[in-house]
Design a protein around this motif. Structure first.
Motif, PDB file in Angstrom:
ATOM      1  N   ASN A  14       0.784  -1.246   0.000  1.00  0.00           N
ATOM      2  CA  ASN A  14       0.000   0.000   0.000  1.00  0.00           C
ATOM      3  C   ASN A  14       0.805   1.280   0.000  1.00  0.00           C
ATOM      4  O   ASN A  14       0.278   2.347   0.322  1.00  0.00           O
ATOM      5  N   SER A  15       2.101   1.179  -0.337  1.00  0.00           N
ATOM      6  CA  SER A  15       2.897   2.413  -0.383  1.00  0.00           C
ATOM      7  C   SER A  15       2.738   3.099  -1.742  1.00  0.00           C
ATOM      8  O   SER A  15       3.194   4.224  -1.943  1.00  0.00           O
ATOM      9  N   GLY A  16       2.110   2.400  -2.697  1.00  0.00           N
ATOM     10  CA  GLY A  16       1.893   2.977  -4.028  1.00  0.00           C
ATOM     11  C   GLY A  16       2.799   2.364  -5.076  1.00  0.00           C
ATOM     12  O   GLY A  16       2.951   2.901  -6.174  1.00  0.00           O
ATOM     13  N   LYS A  17       3.351   1.217  -4.771  1.00  0.00           N
ATOM     14  CA  LYS A  17       4.296   0.552  -5.666  1.00  0.00           C
ATOM     15  C   LYS A  17       3.657   0.200  -7.012  1.00  0.00           C
ATOM     16  O   LYS A  17       4.227   0.483  -8.076  1.00  0.00           O
ATOM     17  N   THR A  18       2.483  -0.405  -6.962  1.00  0.00           N
ATOM     18  CA  THR A  18       1.815  -0.820  -8.200  1.00  0.00           C
ATOM     19  C   THR A  18       1.504   0.405  -9.058  1.00  0.00           C
ATOM     20  O   THR A  18       1.677   0.382 -10.276  1.00  0.00           O
ATOM     21  N   THR A  19       1.065   1.474  -8.380  1.00  0.00           N
ATOM     22  CA  THR A  19       0.756   2.698  -9.110  1.00  0.00           C
ATOM     23  C   THR A  19       2.006   3.228  -9.818  1.00  0.00           C
ATOM     24  O   THR A  19       1.949   3.611 -10.993  1.00  0.00           O
ATOM     25  N   ASN A 117       6.701   8.820  -1.615  1.00  0.00           N
ATOM     26  CA  ASN A 117       5.392   8.867  -2.267  1.00  0.00           C
ATOM     27  C   ASN A 117       4.304   9.389  -1.322  1.00  0.00           C
ATOM     28  O   ASN A 117       4.511   9.468  -0.120  1.00  0.00           O
ATOM     29  N   ASP A 120       1.172  14.209  -1.081  1.00  0.00           N
ATOM     30  CA  ASP A 120      -0.110  14.934  -1.015  1.00  0.00           C
ATOM     31  C   ASP A 120      -0.837  14.579   0.280  1.00  0.00           C
ATOM     32  O   ASP A 120      -1.395  15.442   0.957  1.00  0.00           O
ATOM     33  N   VAL A 146       3.944  11.987  -6.212  1.00  0.00           N
ATOM     34  CA  VAL A 146       2.533  11.652  -5.977  1.00  0.00           C
ATOM     35  C   VAL A 146       2.192  10.714  -7.129  1.00  0.00           C
ATOM     36  O   VAL A 146       1.828  11.162  -8.230  1.00  0.00           O
ATOM     37  N   ALA A 147       2.356   9.415  -6.898  1.00  0.00           N
ATOM     38  CA  ALA A 147       2.277   8.447  -8.000  1.00  0.00           C
ATOM     39  C   ALA A 147       0.918   8.484  -8.677  1.00  0.00           C
ATOM     40  O   ALA A 147       0.809   8.326  -9.893  1.00  0.00           O
TER      41      ALA A 147
END
Ligand code: BGO
Length: 756
Positions: A14-19, A117, A120, A146-147
């Motif tokens: 959930n850190s935004g890796k996939t994004t 990341n 925001d 901000v991925a």
């Protein structure tokens, strides 16, 4: 054709890796499974400014331990495939927790960049992160992103490609895990380095940490190696047992505490919150104990309190120990016939080693206080506060711990201090620290200081020790500044101070830590110090006086005795010179007798005093003419401006080997010159009676000892950790510094008439 580079994306779930992955790779993705497991493997091939890049998305993980399949998959990929760079996606709104993984990448040494990341989200929550400072402290590039809205991703990719194309070697970062763990890591690392199969593949320091953490796959791998595996397991067991006994936790959780401590040290500096989030107990305590104004005041009070506790608490037991050694000295003197053997046992061994052992209670009190500071976690806070001051003097934040370990709070040891400098990344800062840490008041100097303080500053013991602590820090910092602007000129490097959580020390743990250090001191006194004491006794006893000299002293005594025998009335009770002691049994009766009898008593007193004086002169002449005496005398040409007489010089030469030897040598030197009929008395009392000794002499000697030459073992360790050049430089420059400072102190004291 440009080489293809491999970038691994890592991060907490959930850190935004996939994004990030989706936005960078677009449609050029390949999805499958990691070999052997059903964990999804995603990779993508892209082209960036002509360079072909493979981006591998690692499974979301919290750490690099081997608890889950995801963690094992990620770890194996990093070790086996060695990507050119790892991009760690860090959730800025949850920095502390996310940095735990980043720190483990740093420990592995893999080239790393951080995508900060969700800035925001952190902004919206009133959390401001100083990105530049964070990057400096971690010594890796940090790119805010901000991925979700593709912000910062171009820059991120650019940085990743830049680091990846550098193809730099893996550089593991050393985190300070406290003395016990560090010594374990060192020992295991040395063993593992012998086996190329692992040390070529994994950084040995990382393997050693994993071994202490109890990482099963690593333990299984090492187990296969019969010789090294067995030895590693033994060390692991020993360290674990020790930590369990002293801190009531296992090595793994202690390591984790220090890692979080490292992270807290970073976030304290880089994160500012508008609204205070939940504070843990440690944070609440830290708000007071590390407060900019209150913190240093509390720190100084704690330091002073420790010295009060040590000197007050140990006063009585030190006196008992001194009395005990006096008693042993008296008994042995009465049993053994006068001669060379008695001199060896009484002056060489009992007075020498006894002077050192008498201070065991003082050290125990000191070590107990230090154990409280260490086990509670407060010592890390002292380091944290001192760090601000250190950076003004060109030292590194990590130097603080090394200086404290070396005796920044009196009682440490420079040898582990030199080892502790391994956490410093810059070699110049590291050498500067190594060179100044012998100025600290180690446990070997402490008893010598305590003896001189007891003799000449008995009313203000704690205050003087407190002042000496401040002086040693002052000298170390000034020396560091001079070194850093001359021979060790260079840029400052970022640093992080570990702030592990506070914990309540256990009484058992405190006792174990106290006893370990005390036992080391006793062992040293019974081995090294004993051997050097005997050697120095030989040097102070031989070649001895010539026959003519001995006869001349005999003649002087004979003349005195004849004078006594010719006193009217004496011949009735004492017939020969050998028998004059037989007068002792008449002494009391004659004191109360007629005037003629009283005159005999007075004559007897005169002859006894005269013989004592001749014995004193004879032993003094023997000492002056001994091998050590000749050296000591020769040195007075240099040391007399400092107020040191030849016996002090002998002790200082002995102190090159170990600082405790100064105490044992003074004990022997001043007992060799002691009148035969005198009662044995503590060295501090003897020195008070010596002409030429006063507060100024004692203080000058303390300052000289504080600064002159590291002990022999420290020199060897400095050599091992740097080179012979720096080890020899350490001896030379500290000797010069000691001389100059002591000269100024002594001459200024004489000029102002202070303490004379
Ligand atoms: C949902 N800012 C914000 N605000 N959100 C972000 C950012 C950022 O910079 N980057 C990612 N996210 P993953 P892992 C979601 O899916 O990439 C969001 O596990 C939702 N989904 O959009 O999956 C991202 O691969 C419904 O959010 O992380 C995603 O590391 C409502 O963070 C989440 C709200 O990103 C996790 C969010 C149906």
């Amino acid at each position: 054709m440009a080489e293809k580079i491999k970038i691994a994306l890592a991060g907490n779930p959930n850190s935004g890796k996939t994004t990030v992955f989706n936005n960078i790779t677009g449609t050029r993705q390949h999805v499958g499974n990691w070999p052997g497991v059903t964990v999804e493997k995603k990779s993508g091939l892209i082209k960036y400014k002509g360079t072909e890049i493979e981006i591998v998305d690692l499974p979301g993980i919290y750490s690099l331990t081997a608890y889950s399949i995801e963690e094992i998959v990620a770890r194996n990929f990093l070790i086996e495939e060695k990507p050119d760079v790892v991009v760690d996606i860090v959730d800025a709104s949850n920095l502390e927790r996310n940095l735990y993984l980043a720190v483990q990448f740093l420990e592995l040494g893999i080239p790393l960049i951080i995508a900060l990341n969700m800035v925001d989200v952190s902004d919206a929550r009133g959390i401001t992160i100083d990105v530049k400072k964070l990057s400096e402290m971690l010594d890796v590039p940090v790119i805010p992103t901000v991925a979700r809205s593709n912000k910062g991703l171009k820059e991120l990719l650019g940085q990743a490609v830049k680091v990846a194309t550098e193809k730099r070697e893996w550089k593991p970062v050393n985190i300070c895990y406290g003395g016990d763990i560090i010594s374990g890591i060192d020992d295991i690392e040395k063993l593992l380095e012998k086996n190329d199969t692992y040390s070529g593949k994994y950084p040995p320091s990382w393997l050693a940490i994993k071994c202490l953490e109890g990482d099963q796959p690593i333990l299984d791998m090492i187990k296969g190696d019969e010789m090294i595996g067995q030895a590693c397991f033994k060390i692991r067991e020993k360290i674990n047992k020790h930590i369990l006994a002293t801190l009531d936790q296992d090595a793994e959780s202690l390591i984790s505490d220090y890692r979080y401590g490292y992270i807290v040290g970073i976030t304290k500096e880089v994160v500012k919150r508008e609204r205070e989030s939940r504070l843990y107990l440690s944070d609440k305590i830290d708000r007071v104990l590390t407060n900019r104004i209150l913190g240093p005041i509390i720190m100084l009070l704690v330091l002073y309190g420790i010295y009060e506790f040590t000197f007050r608490g140990s006063e009585a037991p030190v006196t008992w120990f001194e009395r005990f050694f006096e008693l042993v000295s008296t008994i042995v003197s009465s049993i053994l016939p006068e001669g060379i053997f008695r001199s060896l046992i009484v002056s060489g061994i009992i007075d020498g080693v006894g002077s050192v052992l008498s201070f065991v209670p003082l050290l125990m009190f000191m070590f107990f206080a230090i154990a409280i500071l260490e086990d509670s976690g407060y010592i890390a806070r002292i380091a944290y506060m001192m760090d601000r001051i250190l950076s003004w003097f060109g030292l590194h934040g990590s130097s603080v711990m090394a200086l404290i370990v070396s005796g920044g709070i009196a009682g440490g040891c420079a040898v582990p201090g030199v080892m502790a400098t391994r956490t410093l990344r810059s070699s110049k800062e590291r050498i500067a620290t190594m060179l100044v840490l012998p100025f600290m008041n180690c446990g070997a100097k402490l008893p010598v200081f305590a003896m001189l303080i007891a003799a000449f500053f008995a009313k203000n013991e704690a205050m003087i020790m407190f002042l000496l602590t401040l002086l040693s820090w002052g000298f170390a910092l000034v020396a560091a500044k001079i070194l850093r602007i001359t021979v060790l000129k260079g840029a400052k490097t970022p640093f992080v101070m570990e702030l592990p959580p506070y914990r309540l020390p256990t009484f058992k743990g405190l006792l174990i830590h106290t006893w370990e250090r005390t036992w080391m001191y006793i062992k040293k006194a019974g081995t090294v110090i004993l051997a050097i004491s005997i050697l120095l006794w030989i040097m102070m006893t031989f070649p001895g006086l010539s026959k003519e000299e001995i006869n001349s002293f005999k003649d002087r005594k004979g003349a005195l005795i004849q004078e006594f025998l010719s006193t009217p009335g004496v011949n009735k009770i004492v017939k020969t010179g050998e028998g004059i002691n037989s007068f002792d049994k008449y002494y009391d009766i004659y004191t109360r007798g007629s005037e003629r009898k009283k005159e005999i008593v007075r004559a007897y007193d005169r002859v006894k005093k005269g013989i004592d004086k001749i014995d004193f002169d004879e032993q003094g002449a023997a000492l002056e003419g001994s091998f050590a005496g000749i050296v000591g005398k020769a040195l007075t040409a240099i040391t007399s401006p400092l107020g040191f007489e030849y016996r002090v010089n002998i002790a200082l030469v002995g102190g090159f080997a170990a600082k405790e030897v100064i105490l044992s040598t003074l004990g022997t030197a001043y007992s060799l010159g002691e009148g035969v009929s005198e009662e044995p008395e503590p060295l501090s009392v003897r020195l008070q009676k010596e002409p030429g000794w006063n507060q100024l002499t004692a203080f000058t000697l303390i300052i000289f000892m504080m600064l002159y030459v590291p002990c022999f073992v420290t020199v060897i360790v400095i050599k091992k950790e740097s080179s012979w050049r720096w080890a020899l430089f350490a001896i030379f420059y500290s000797l010069v510094s000691a001389y100059v400072v002591a000269l100024v102190v002594h001459q200024a004291g004489l000029f102002l008439g202070v303490g004379v």
